[in-house]
Design a protein around this motif. Structure first.
Motif, PDB file in Angstrom:
ATOM      1  N   ASP A 149      54.650  49.770 134.800  1.00  0.00           N
ATOM      2  CA  ASP A 149      56.148  50.430 134.363  1.00  0.00           C
ATOM      3  C   ASP A 149      56.812  49.639 135.593  1.00  0.00           C
ATOM      4  OD1 ASP A 149      55.488  51.470 131.870  1.00  0.00           O
ATOM      5  OD2 ASP A 149      55.447  53.519 132.451  1.00  0.00           O
ATOM      6  N   ARG A 150      56.408  50.019 136.721  1.00  0.00           N
ATOM      7  CA  ARG A 150      57.190  49.963 137.845  1.00  0.00           C
ATOM      8  C   ARG A 150      57.364  48.412 138.417  1.00  0.00           C
ATOM      9  NH1 ARG A 150      55.218  54.659 142.395  1.00  0.00           N
ATOM     10  NH2 ARG A 150      55.010  56.272 140.687  1.00  0.00           N
ATOM     11  N   ALA A 151      56.041  47.636 137.901  1.00  0.00           N
ATOM     12  CA  ALA A 151      56.001  46.182 138.096  1.00  0.00           C
ATOM     13  C   ALA A 151      56.791  45.631 137.147  1.00  0.00           C
ATOM     14  CB  ALA A 151      54.550  45.929 137.985  1.00  0.00           C
ATOM     15  N   GLU A 152      56.768  46.014 135.894  1.00  0.00           N
ATOM     16  CA  GLU A 152      57.668  45.337 134.784  1.00  0.00           C
ATOM     17  C   GLU A 152      59.128  45.338 135.083  1.00  0.00           C
ATOM     18  OE1 GLU A 152      58.664  45.987 130.024  1.00  0.00           O
ATOM     19  OE2 GLU A 152      56.957  46.663 130.847  1.00  0.00           O
ATOM     20  N   ALA A 153      59.676  46.574 135.821  1.00  0.00           N
ATOM     21  CA  ALA A 153      60.863  46.660 136.226  1.00  0.00           C
ATOM     22  C   ALA A 153      61.332  45.825 137.246  1.00  0.00           C
ATOM     23  CB  ALA A 153      61.327  48.233 136.783  1.00  0.00           C
ATOM     24  N   LYS A 154      60.402  45.410 138.231  1.00  0.00           N
ATOM     25  CA  LYS A 154      60.678  44.435 139.118  1.00  0.00           C
ATOM     26  C   LYS A 154      60.588  42.933 138.753  1.00  0.00           C
ATOM     27  CE  LYS A 154      58.777  46.803 143.084  1.00  0.00           C
ATOM     28  NZ  LYS A 154      57.916  46.903 144.394  1.00  0.00           N
ATOM     29  N   GLY A 155      59.661  42.745 137.649  1.00  0.00           N
ATOM     30  CA  GLY A 155      59.704  41.241 137.209  1.00  0.00           C
ATOM     31  C   GLY A 155      58.813  40.361 138.142  1.00  0.00           C
ATOM     32  N   THR A 156      59.015  40.256 139.295  1.00  0.00           N
ATOM     33  CA  THR A 156      58.001  39.813 140.135  1.00  0.00           C
ATOM     34  C   THR A 156      57.719  40.703 141.313  1.00  0.00           C
ATOM     35  OG1 THR A 156      59.132  37.521 140.084  1.00  0.00           O
ATOM     36  CG2 THR A 156      57.929  37.989 142.036  1.00  0.00           C
ATOM     37  N   PHE A 157      56.250  40.721 141.327  1.00  0.00           N
ATOM     38  CA  PHE A 157      55.881  41.742 142.272  1.00  0.00           C
ATOM     39  C   PHE A 157      54.635  41.320 143.097  1.00  0.00           C
ATOM     40  CE2 PHE A 157      53.602  42.443 138.398  1.00  0.00           C
ATOM     41  CZ  PHE A 157      52.533  42.881 138.706  1.00  0.00           C
ATOM     42  N   ASP A 158      54.293  42.125 143.965  1.00  0.00           N
ATOM     43  CA  ASP A 158      53.020  41.738 144.555  1.00  0.00           C
ATOM     44  C   ASP A 158      51.921  42.528 144.323  1.00  0.00           C
ATOM     45  OD1 ASP A 158      50.729  41.772 146.722  1.00  0.00           O
ATOM     46  OD2 ASP A 158      52.299  40.928 148.137  1.00  0.00           O
ATOM     47  N   LEU A 159      50.991  41.716 143.431  1.00  0.00           N
ATOM     48  CA  LEU A 159      49.730  42.308 142.838  1.00  0.00           C
ATOM     49  C   LEU A 159      48.866  43.271 143.719  1.00  0.00           C
ATOM     50  CD1 LEU A 159      48.165  42.167 140.406  1.00  0.00           C
ATOM     51  CD2 LEU A 159      46.835  40.279 141.153  1.00  0.00           C
ATOM     52  N   VAL A 160      49.006  42.927 145.073  1.00  0.00           N
ATOM     53  CA  VAL A 160      48.195  43.691 145.686  1.00  0.00           C
ATOM     54  C   VAL A 160      48.918  45.041 146.169  1.00  0.00           C
ATOM     55  CG1 VAL A 160      46.931  43.837 148.227  1.00  0.00           C
ATOM     56  CG2 VAL A 160      46.922  41.767 146.663  1.00  0.00           C
ATOM     57  N   ASP A 161      50.015  44.879 147.188  1.00  0.00           N
ATOM     58  CA  ASP A 161      50.742  45.804 147.602  1.00  0.00           C
ATOM     59  C   ASP A 161      51.294  46.813 146.464  1.00  0.00           C
ATOM     60  OD1 ASP A 161      50.352  45.142 150.004  1.00  0.00           O
ATOM     61  OD2 ASP A 161      52.264  44.089 150.392  1.00  0.00           O
ATOM     62  N   ASP A 162      51.592  46.256 145.499  1.00  0.00           N
ATOM     63  CA  ASP A 162      52.593  47.146 144.275  1.00  0.00           C
ATOM     64  C   ASP A 162      51.605  47.683 143.076  1.00  0.00           C
ATOM     65  OD1 ASP A 162      54.919  46.644 145.573  1.00  0.00           O
ATOM     66  OD2 ASP A 162      55.266  44.773 144.327  1.00  0.00           O
ATOM     67  N   PHE A 163      50.148  47.102 143.149  1.00  0.00           N
ATOM     68  CA  PHE A 163      49.174  47.539 142.144  1.00  0.00           C
ATOM     69  C   PHE A 163      48.093  47.702 142.515  1.00  0.00           C
ATOM     70  CE2 PHE A 163      46.649  46.569 138.431  1.00  0.00           C
ATOM     71  CZ  PHE A 163      47.059  47.585 137.406  1.00  0.00           C
ATOM     72  N   ALA A 164      47.174  46.541 143.094  1.00  0.00           N
ATOM     73  CA  ALA A 164      45.791  47.041 143.430  1.00  0.00           C
ATOM     74  C   ALA A 164      45.727  47.915 144.451  1.00  0.00           C
ATOM     75  CB  ALA A 164      45.445  45.569 143.898  1.00  0.00           C
ATOM     76  N   LYS A 165      46.515  48.160 145.310  1.00  0.00           N
ATOM     77  CA  LYS A 165      46.436  49.195 146.299  1.00  0.00           C
ATOM     78  C   LYS A 165      46.721  50.548 145.802  1.00  0.00           C
ATOM     79  CE  LYS A 165      47.149  46.985 150.727  1.00  0.00           C
ATOM     80  NZ  LYS A 165      47.914  46.789 152.049  1.00  0.00           N
ATOM     81  N   ARG A 166      47.662  50.623 145.059  1.00  0.00           N
ATOM     82  CA  ARG A 166      48.258  51.787 144.403  1.00  0.00           C
ATOM     83  C   ARG A 166      47.178  52.582 143.555  1.00  0.00           C
ATOM     84  NH1 ARG A 166      52.469  52.704 148.023  1.00  0.00           N
ATOM     85  NH2 ARG A 166      53.029  50.588 148.543  1.00  0.00           N
TER      86      ARG A 166
END
Length: 431
Positions: A149-166
Protein backbone atom coordinates in the motif's frame (compact mmCIF):
# COMPACT_ATOMS: atom_id res chain seq x y z
CA UNK A 1 51.73 -2.87 21.05
CA UNK A 2 48.43 -1.14 22.05
CA UNK A 3 45.35 -3.02 20.84
CA UNK A 4 44.15 -0.29 18.44
CA UNK A 5 47.58 0.11 16.86
CA UNK A 6 47.96 -3.66 16.58
CA UNK A 7 44.54 -3.98 14.94
CA UNK A 8 45.37 -1.22 12.44
CA UNK A 9 48.62 -2.94 11.49
CA UNK A 10 46.96 -6.35 11.10
CA UNK A 11 44.11 -4.93 9.02
CA UNK A 12 46.56 -3.17 6.71
CA UNK A 13 48.65 -6.34 6.41
CA UNK A 14 45.59 -8.44 5.64
CA UNK A 15 44.39 -6.10 2.91
CA UNK A 16 47.87 -6.06 1.44
CA UNK A 17 48.13 -9.86 1.37
CA UNK A 18 44.75 -10.23 -0.33
CA UNK A 19 45.68 -7.60 -2.91
CA UNK A 20 49.07 -9.18 -3.69
CA UNK A 21 47.79 -12.76 -3.82
CA UNK A 22 44.82 -11.64 -5.90
CA UNK A 23 47.15 -9.96 -8.40
CA UNK A 24 49.09 -13.22 -8.59
CA UNK A 25 45.89 -15.04 -9.55
CA UNK A 26 45.18 -16.81 -6.27
CA UNK A 27 41.46 -17.81 -6.35
CA UNK A 28 41.03 -17.49 -2.60
CA UNK A 29 42.32 -13.93 -2.53
CA UNK A 30 40.16 -13.03 -5.52
CA UNK A 31 37.13 -14.48 -3.79
CA UNK A 32 37.57 -12.40 -0.64
CA UNK A 33 37.98 -9.04 -2.35
CA UNK A 34 34.98 -6.79 -1.85
CA UNK A 35 33.39 -5.28 -4.93
CA UNK A 36 29.82 -4.24 -5.68
CA UNK A 37 30.49 -4.53 -9.43
CA UNK A 38 32.04 -7.98 -9.48
CA UNK A 39 30.19 -10.86 -11.08
CA UNK A 40 31.55 -13.78 -9.03
CA UNK A 41 30.36 -16.58 -11.29
CA UNK A 42 33.25 -16.48 -13.80
CA UNK A 43 35.62 -16.76 -10.82
CA UNK A 44 33.67 -19.74 -9.50
CA UNK A 45 33.92 -21.44 -12.87
CA UNK A 46 37.68 -20.83 -12.92
CA UNK A 47 37.88 -22.61 -9.55
CA UNK A 48 35.87 -25.51 -10.97
CA UNK A 49 38.24 -25.69 -13.94
CA UNK A 50 41.27 -25.98 -11.64
CA UNK A 51 40.04 -29.21 -10.04
CA UNK A 52 37.83 -30.68 -7.38
CA UNK A 53 39.87 -29.34 -4.44
CA UNK A 54 41.84 -26.19 -5.18
CA UNK A 55 44.61 -25.02 -2.80
CA UNK A 56 45.10 -21.32 -2.11
CA UNK A 57 47.89 -19.17 -0.72
CA UNK A 58 45.59 -18.31 2.18
CA UNK A 59 45.99 -21.81 3.62
CA UNK A 60 42.62 -23.25 2.71
CA UNK A 61 41.18 -25.50 0.04
CA UNK A 62 38.27 -24.45 -2.16
CA UNK A 63 35.71 -26.49 -4.03
CA UNK A 64 32.99 -25.65 -6.54
CA UNK A 65 31.76 -29.25 -6.70
CA UNK A 66 28.26 -30.08 -5.52
CA UNK A 67 29.18 -33.65 -4.55
CA UNK A 68 32.11 -32.57 -2.35
CA UNK A 69 30.20 -29.75 -0.68
CA UNK A 70 27.27 -32.04 0.01
CA UNK A 71 29.53 -34.77 1.42
CA UNK A 72 31.38 -32.43 3.75
CA UNK A 73 28.28 -30.62 4.99
CA UNK A 74 26.57 -33.90 5.87
CA UNK A 75 29.59 -35.59 7.47
CA UNK A 76 29.55 -35.26 11.31
CA UNK A 77 33.35 -35.47 11.32
CA UNK A 78 33.40 -31.98 9.85
CA UNK A 79 32.46 -28.92 11.84
CA UNK A 80 32.51 -25.15 12.16
CA UNK A 81 35.78 -23.27 12.30
CA UNK A 82 36.42 -22.05 15.85
CA UNK A 83 35.53 -18.36 16.25
CA UNK A 84 38.96 -17.78 17.80
CA UNK A 85 40.50 -18.88 14.49
CA UNK A 86 38.37 -16.59 12.33
CA UNK A 87 40.07 -13.25 12.94
CA UNK A 88 43.54 -12.12 13.85
CA UNK A 89 42.31 -8.81 15.22
CA UNK A 90 40.74 -8.16 18.60
CA UNK A 91 37.05 -7.43 18.01
CA UNK A 92 36.15 -7.71 21.70
CA UNK A 93 33.64 -5.16 22.98
CA UNK A 94 32.62 -4.58 26.59
CA UNK A 95 29.65 -3.25 28.50
CA UNK A 96 30.06 -0.31 30.87
CA UNK A 97 30.46 -2.76 33.77
CA UNK A 98 33.15 -4.76 31.97
CA UNK A 99 31.13 -7.73 30.67
CA UNK A 100 32.33 -9.09 27.33
CA UNK A 101 29.67 -8.62 24.65
CA UNK A 102 28.65 -11.52 22.49
CA UNK A 103 28.80 -11.40 18.71
CA UNK A 104 26.09 -13.67 17.23
CA UNK A 105 28.20 -14.29 14.13
CA UNK A 106 30.98 -15.68 16.33
CA UNK A 107 29.35 -17.14 19.45
CA UNK A 108 25.77 -18.23 18.64
CA UNK A 109 24.80 -21.83 17.85
CA UNK A 110 25.47 -20.98 14.20
CA UNK A 111 29.16 -21.10 15.09
CA UNK A 112 29.04 -24.04 17.51
CA UNK A 113 29.59 -27.74 17.02
CA UNK A 114 27.71 -30.50 18.85
CA UNK A 115 26.81 -30.87 21.64
CA UNK A 116 26.46 -27.09 22.18
CA UNK A 117 24.96 -26.57 18.73
CA UNK A 118 22.33 -29.25 19.31
CA UNK A 119 21.46 -27.99 22.79
CA UNK A 120 21.07 -24.32 21.83
CA UNK A 121 19.27 -24.91 18.55
CA UNK A 122 16.55 -26.98 20.20
CA UNK A 123 15.44 -24.02 22.32
CA UNK A 124 14.03 -22.23 19.26
CA UNK A 125 13.53 -25.06 16.76
CA UNK A 126 9.83 -25.43 17.49
CA UNK A 127 9.10 -21.93 16.25
CA UNK A 128 10.36 -22.74 12.76
CA UNK A 129 8.61 -26.00 11.95
CA UNK A 130 6.33 -25.94 8.86
CA UNK A 131 3.26 -26.35 11.07
CA UNK A 132 4.20 -23.44 13.35
CA UNK A 133 5.05 -21.21 10.41
CA UNK A 134 1.77 -21.89 8.61
CA UNK A 135 0.05 -20.17 11.51
CA UNK A 136 2.13 -17.06 10.74
CA UNK A 137 1.07 -16.82 7.10
CA UNK A 138 -1.97 -14.54 7.61
CA UNK A 139 0.18 -12.10 9.59
CA UNK A 140 2.94 -12.21 6.97
CA UNK A 141 0.46 -11.48 4.18
CA UNK A 142 -0.96 -8.53 6.14
CA UNK A 143 2.55 -7.12 6.58
CA UNK A 144 3.22 -7.49 2.85
CA UNK A 145 -0.04 -5.79 1.85
CA UNK A 146 0.67 -2.92 4.24
CA UNK A 147 4.04 -2.18 2.65
CA UNK A 148 2.62 -2.62 -0.86
CA UNK A 149 0.00 0.00 0.00
CA UNK A 150 2.80 2.39 0.92
CA UNK A 151 4.74 1.53 -2.23
CA UNK A 152 1.69 2.15 -4.41
CA UNK A 153 1.26 5.57 -2.84
CA UNK A 154 4.83 6.45 -3.81
CA UNK A 155 4.63 5.09 -7.36
CA UNK A 156 8.41 4.79 -7.61
CA UNK A 157 10.13 3.15 -4.63
CA UNK A 158 13.24 1.28 -3.61
CA UNK A 159 12.46 -2.42 -3.70
CA UNK A 160 15.10 -3.07 -1.02
CA UNK A 161 14.71 -0.16 1.42
CA UNK A 162 10.95 0.24 1.12
CA UNK A 163 9.89 -3.40 0.82
CA UNK A 164 12.43 -6.24 0.95
CA UNK A 165 13.97 -4.92 4.19
CA UNK A 166 10.70 -4.07 5.84
CA UNK A 167 8.82 -7.34 5.49
CA UNK A 168 11.31 -9.74 7.17
CA UNK A 169 12.15 -7.29 9.95
CA UNK A 170 8.47 -6.93 10.78
CA UNK A 171 8.00 -10.71 10.75
CA UNK A 172 11.05 -11.66 12.82
CA UNK A 173 10.46 -8.78 15.23
CA UNK A 174 6.92 -9.99 15.81
CA UNK A 175 8.20 -13.50 16.48
CA UNK A 176 10.70 -12.11 18.99
CA UNK A 177 8.12 -9.86 20.64
CA UNK A 178 9.84 -6.60 19.69
CA UNK A 179 7.63 -3.48 19.53
CA UNK A 180 7.27 -1.69 16.20
CA UNK A 181 8.97 1.41 17.59
CA UNK A 182 12.26 -0.49 17.59
CA UNK A 183 12.10 -1.87 14.03
CA UNK A 184 14.26 0.90 12.56
CA UNK A 185 16.96 0.10 15.11
CA UNK A 186 16.66 -3.58 14.20
CA UNK A 187 17.32 -2.76 10.55
CA UNK A 188 20.36 -0.67 11.50
CA UNK A 189 21.79 -3.30 13.85
CA UNK A 190 21.18 -6.14 11.44
CA UNK A 191 22.81 -4.26 8.57
CA UNK A 192 25.89 -3.43 10.67
CA UNK A 193 26.32 -6.99 11.90
CA UNK A 194 25.96 -8.51 8.44
CA UNK A 195 28.50 -6.01 7.10
CA UNK A 196 31.04 -7.51 9.49
CA UNK A 197 30.65 -11.05 8.12
CA UNK A 198 33.55 -10.57 5.72
CA UNK A 199 35.70 -9.12 8.48
CA UNK A 200 36.22 -5.47 9.34
CA UNK A 201 38.47 -3.54 6.92
CA UNK A 202 39.58 -0.68 9.14
CA UNK A 203 39.28 0.71 12.65
CA UNK A 204 36.16 2.70 11.68
CA UNK A 205 34.31 -0.52 10.79
CA UNK A 206 35.66 -2.12 13.98
CA UNK A 207 34.26 0.71 16.12
CA UNK A 208 30.92 0.47 14.30
CA UNK A 209 30.74 -3.25 15.07
CA UNK A 210 31.61 -2.74 18.72
CA UNK A 211 29.11 0.12 19.12
CA UNK A 212 26.41 -1.98 17.46
CA UNK A 213 27.03 -4.87 19.84
CA UNK A 214 26.75 -2.50 22.81
CA UNK A 215 23.48 -0.97 21.61
CA UNK A 216 21.99 -4.33 20.73
CA UNK A 217 23.03 -5.83 24.08
CA UNK A 218 21.50 -2.93 26.00
CA UNK A 219 18.23 -3.23 24.11
CA UNK A 220 18.00 -7.01 24.50
CA UNK A 221 18.91 -6.79 28.17
CA UNK A 222 15.93 -4.53 28.69
CA UNK A 223 13.67 -6.77 26.60
CA UNK A 224 14.72 -9.85 28.56
CA UNK A 225 13.97 -8.18 31.88
CA UNK A 226 10.60 -7.04 30.56
CA UNK A 227 9.73 -10.58 29.45
CA UNK A 228 10.76 -11.96 32.84
CA UNK A 229 8.12 -9.71 34.41
CA UNK A 230 5.53 -9.95 31.62
CA UNK A 231 5.99 -13.07 29.46
CA UNK A 232 4.23 -13.17 26.13
CA UNK A 233 3.70 -15.55 23.22
CA UNK A 234 7.08 -14.92 21.59
CA UNK A 235 10.53 -16.44 21.24
CA UNK A 236 12.25 -14.22 23.81
CA UNK A 237 9.65 -15.14 26.43
CA UNK A 238 10.26 -18.83 25.76
CA UNK A 239 14.03 -18.41 25.97
CA UNK A 240 13.72 -16.52 29.25
CA UNK A 241 11.65 -19.38 30.69
CA UNK A 242 14.63 -21.77 30.34
CA UNK A 243 16.56 -21.37 33.58
CA UNK A 244 19.47 -23.41 32.23
CA UNK A 245 20.11 -20.97 29.36
CA UNK A 246 22.95 -18.55 30.06
CA UNK A 247 22.30 -14.87 29.42
CA UNK A 248 25.05 -14.67 26.80
CA UNK A 249 23.55 -17.62 24.92
CA UNK A 250 20.07 -16.09 25.12
CA UNK A 251 21.32 -12.79 23.71
CA UNK A 252 23.43 -14.46 21.00
CA UNK A 253 20.48 -16.63 19.93
CA UNK A 254 18.12 -13.67 19.74
CA UNK A 255 20.64 -11.59 17.79
CA UNK A 256 21.28 -14.49 15.41
CA UNK A 257 17.58 -14.89 14.67
CA UNK A 258 17.36 -11.21 13.78
CA UNK A 259 20.42 -11.24 11.52
CA UNK A 260 19.63 -14.54 9.81
CA UNK A 261 15.90 -13.92 9.58
CA UNK A 262 16.46 -10.46 8.21
CA UNK A 263 19.40 -10.50 5.84
CA UNK A 264 18.87 -13.80 4.00
CA UNK A 265 15.26 -12.98 3.20
CA UNK A 266 16.02 -9.39 2.12
CA UNK A 267 18.48 -10.63 -0.48
CA UNK A 268 16.25 -13.50 -1.58
CA UNK A 269 13.29 -11.20 -2.22
CA UNK A 270 15.47 -8.81 -4.21
CA UNK A 271 17.07 -11.56 -6.28
CA UNK A 272 13.77 -13.29 -7.04
CA UNK A 273 12.04 -10.04 -8.05
CA UNK A 274 14.98 -9.03 -10.25
CA UNK A 275 14.92 -12.46 -11.93
CA UNK A 276 11.23 -12.10 -12.71
CA UNK A 277 11.79 -8.65 -14.21
CA UNK A 278 14.60 -10.02 -16.36
CA UNK A 279 12.65 -13.03 -17.67
CA UNK A 280 9.33 -12.07 -19.34
CA UNK A 281 8.24 -15.70 -19.68
CA UNK A 282 8.62 -16.21 -15.94
CA UNK A 283 6.57 -13.07 -15.26
CA UNK A 284 3.78 -14.35 -17.53
CA UNK A 285 3.61 -17.66 -15.68
CA UNK A 286 3.65 -15.92 -12.31
CA UNK A 287 0.81 -13.59 -13.29
CA UNK A 288 -1.21 -16.52 -14.60
CA UNK A 289 -0.56 -18.65 -11.51
CA UNK A 290 0.49 -16.85 -8.27
CA UNK A 291 1.53 -20.18 -6.70
CA UNK A 292 4.35 -20.20 -9.27
CA UNK A 293 6.13 -17.84 -6.84
CA UNK A 294 7.21 -20.90 -4.84
CA UNK A 295 9.17 -22.22 -7.82
CA UNK A 296 10.55 -18.77 -8.62
CA UNK A 297 11.95 -18.44 -5.10
CA UNK A 298 13.38 -21.96 -5.13
CA UNK A 299 15.14 -21.29 -8.42
CA UNK A 300 16.42 -17.93 -7.12
CA UNK A 301 17.98 -19.81 -4.20
CA UNK A 302 19.79 -22.09 -6.62
CA UNK A 303 20.67 -19.52 -9.28
CA UNK A 304 22.06 -16.77 -7.03
CA UNK A 305 21.90 -17.70 -3.32
CA UNK A 306 22.14 -15.08 -0.54
CA UNK A 307 25.03 -16.94 1.15
CA UNK A 308 27.70 -17.61 -1.45
CA UNK A 309 30.06 -19.87 0.49
CA UNK A 310 30.73 -21.52 3.86
CA UNK A 311 33.77 -23.10 5.48
CA UNK A 312 34.18 -26.35 7.39
CA UNK A 313 37.12 -28.02 9.14
CA UNK A 314 37.71 -31.66 10.02
CA UNK A 315 37.19 -32.23 13.73
CA UNK A 316 39.51 -35.23 13.43
CA UNK A 317 41.88 -36.50 10.72
CA UNK A 318 39.82 -37.49 7.66
CA UNK A 319 40.31 -38.44 4.04
CA UNK A 320 38.70 -36.40 1.28
CA UNK A 321 39.11 -37.44 -2.36
CA UNK A 322 42.12 -39.49 -1.38
CA UNK A 323 43.73 -36.50 0.35
CA UNK A 324 44.64 -36.90 4.01
CA UNK A 325 43.21 -33.93 5.91
CA UNK A 326 44.43 -32.99 9.37
CA UNK A 327 42.03 -31.70 12.03
CA UNK A 328 41.38 -27.99 11.63
CA UNK A 329 42.37 -27.73 7.95
CA UNK A 330 39.69 -25.47 6.40
CA UNK A 331 37.79 -26.19 3.20
CA UNK A 332 35.77 -23.41 1.58
CA UNK A 333 32.67 -24.70 -0.16
CA UNK A 334 31.36 -22.27 -2.75
CA UNK A 335 27.65 -22.98 -2.45
CA UNK A 336 26.79 -20.67 -5.33
CA UNK A 337 29.12 -22.64 -7.59
CA UNK A 338 27.86 -26.00 -6.33
CA UNK A 339 24.37 -24.79 -7.24
CA UNK A 340 25.53 -24.39 -10.84
CA UNK A 341 27.43 -27.65 -11.08
CA UNK A 342 26.74 -29.04 -14.57
CA UNK A 343 27.04 -32.58 -13.19
CA UNK A 344 23.86 -31.93 -11.19
CA UNK A 345 21.94 -29.17 -12.93
CA UNK A 346 20.93 -29.03 -16.59
CA UNK A 347 21.94 -25.76 -18.26
CA UNK A 348 22.99 -24.48 -14.80
CA UNK A 349 23.50 -20.81 -15.65
CA UNK A 350 19.94 -20.41 -16.95
CA UNK A 351 17.21 -19.16 -14.61
CA UNK A 352 14.47 -21.76 -15.02
CA UNK A 353 11.84 -22.30 -12.30
CA UNK A 354 10.47 -25.25 -14.30
CA UNK A 355 13.64 -27.31 -14.08
CA UNK A 356 13.29 -30.88 -12.78
CA UNK A 357 16.41 -30.58 -10.60
CA UNK A 358 15.03 -27.55 -8.74
CA UNK A 359 15.34 -28.82 -5.19
CA UNK A 360 18.92 -30.13 -5.26
CA UNK A 361 20.61 -26.84 -4.37
CA UNK A 362 22.66 -26.18 -1.23
CA UNK A 363 21.61 -22.57 -0.67
CA UNK A 364 20.62 -23.31 2.92
CA UNK A 365 23.64 -25.56 3.54
CA UNK A 366 23.01 -29.16 4.62
CA UNK A 367 23.48 -31.56 7.51
CA UNK A 368 23.09 -30.47 11.13
CA UNK A 369 23.79 -26.84 10.20
CA UNK A 370 20.97 -26.70 7.66
CA UNK A 371 19.45 -23.24 8.02
CA UNK A 372 16.93 -23.18 10.86
CA UNK A 373 14.94 -20.41 9.16
CA UNK A 374 14.88 -21.97 5.67
CA UNK A 375 11.12 -22.57 5.74
CA UNK A 376 10.43 -19.05 6.98
CA UNK A 377 12.69 -17.48 4.32
CA UNK A 378 10.99 -19.49 1.56
CA UNK A 379 7.53 -18.64 2.84
CA UNK A 380 8.22 -14.91 3.27
CA UNK A 381 9.97 -14.54 -0.08
CA UNK A 382 7.30 -16.43 -2.01
CA UNK A 383 4.53 -14.40 -0.35
CA UNK A 384 6.44 -11.18 -1.09
CA UNK A 385 7.00 -12.03 -4.78
CA UNK A 386 3.43 -13.25 -5.16
CA UNK A 387 2.00 -10.10 -3.60
CA UNK A 388 4.38 -7.75 -5.41
CA UNK A 389 3.50 -8.93 -8.92
CA UNK A 390 -0.16 -9.50 -8.16
CA UNK A 391 -0.47 -5.89 -7.04
CA UNK A 392 1.93 -4.48 -9.64
CA UNK A 393 1.80 -6.68 -12.76
CA UNK A 394 3.49 -3.92 -14.73
CA UNK A 395 6.35 -3.48 -12.24
CA UNK A 396 9.50 -2.25 -13.95
CA UNK A 397 12.99 -1.11 -13.02
CA UNK A 398 13.28 2.66 -12.56
CA UNK A 399 17.06 2.67 -12.48
CA UNK A 400 20.05 0.32 -12.15
CA UNK A 401 20.18 -2.16 -9.30
CA UNK A 402 23.26 -1.69 -7.10
CA UNK A 403 24.69 -4.71 -5.31
CA UNK A 404 26.23 -4.96 -1.86
CA UNK A 405 30.05 -5.22 -1.94
CA UNK A 406 30.20 -8.32 0.27
CA UNK A 407 31.70 -11.45 -1.33
CA UNK A 408 29.93 -13.65 1.25
CA UNK A 409 26.41 -12.22 1.16
CA UNK A 410 25.03 -11.46 -2.31
CA UNK A 411 22.02 -9.33 -3.00
CA UNK A 412 20.72 -5.92 -3.98
CA UNK A 413 21.70 -2.88 -1.94
CA UNK A 414 19.31 -0.54 -3.76
CA UNK A 415 16.84 -1.25 -6.54
CA UNK A 416 14.54 1.58 -7.72
CA UNK A 417 11.34 0.32 -9.32
CA UNK A 418 8.09 1.79 -10.60
CA UNK A 419 4.71 0.20 -9.94
CA UNK A 420 3.46 0.75 -13.50
CA UNK A 421 -0.32 0.42 -13.56
CA UNK A 422 -1.40 -1.20 -10.26
CA UNK A 423 -3.83 -4.12 -10.41
CA UNK A 424 -6.53 -2.15 -8.63
CA UNK A 425 -6.34 0.54 -11.32
CA UNK A 426 -6.61 -2.12 -14.01
CA UNK A 427 -9.71 -3.48 -12.30
CA UNK A 428 -11.30 -0.01 -12.29
CA UNK A 429 -10.48 0.46 -15.97
CA UNK A 430 -12.09 -2.86 -16.88
CA UNK A 431 -15.29 -1.87 -15.13
Amino acid sequence: MPSQLKNTAILALGRGMVAVYGALGDPGAKLFRKSSKKDPYPLYESVRAKGELVPTRLGLLMTAEHSIASEVLRDPRWGILSPSDMSMIDETAYTADGRVLVNPLKTSFLMRNPPDHTRLRKYVGGWFTPRALRQQMPAIERVIEDFLDRAEAKGTFDLVDDFAKRVPVQVIADLLGVPSSDHESFIRWGTALVSSIDGVRDTRELRLLQDTLREFDEFLGGLVEHRRREPGDDIVSELVAHDDLALDDLIATTELLLVAGFETTVNLIGTAANAVLGHPGVREKLLADPSYADRVVEEALRWDPPVQYVARVPLEPVELLGRRMSAGQPVMMILAAANRDPKVFTDPHRFDPDREDLGKHLAFSSGIHYCLGANLARMEAAAAVRGLFRRFPGLRAAGPMSRRPSPTIRGALHFPVNVGVPQRSLAVDKN
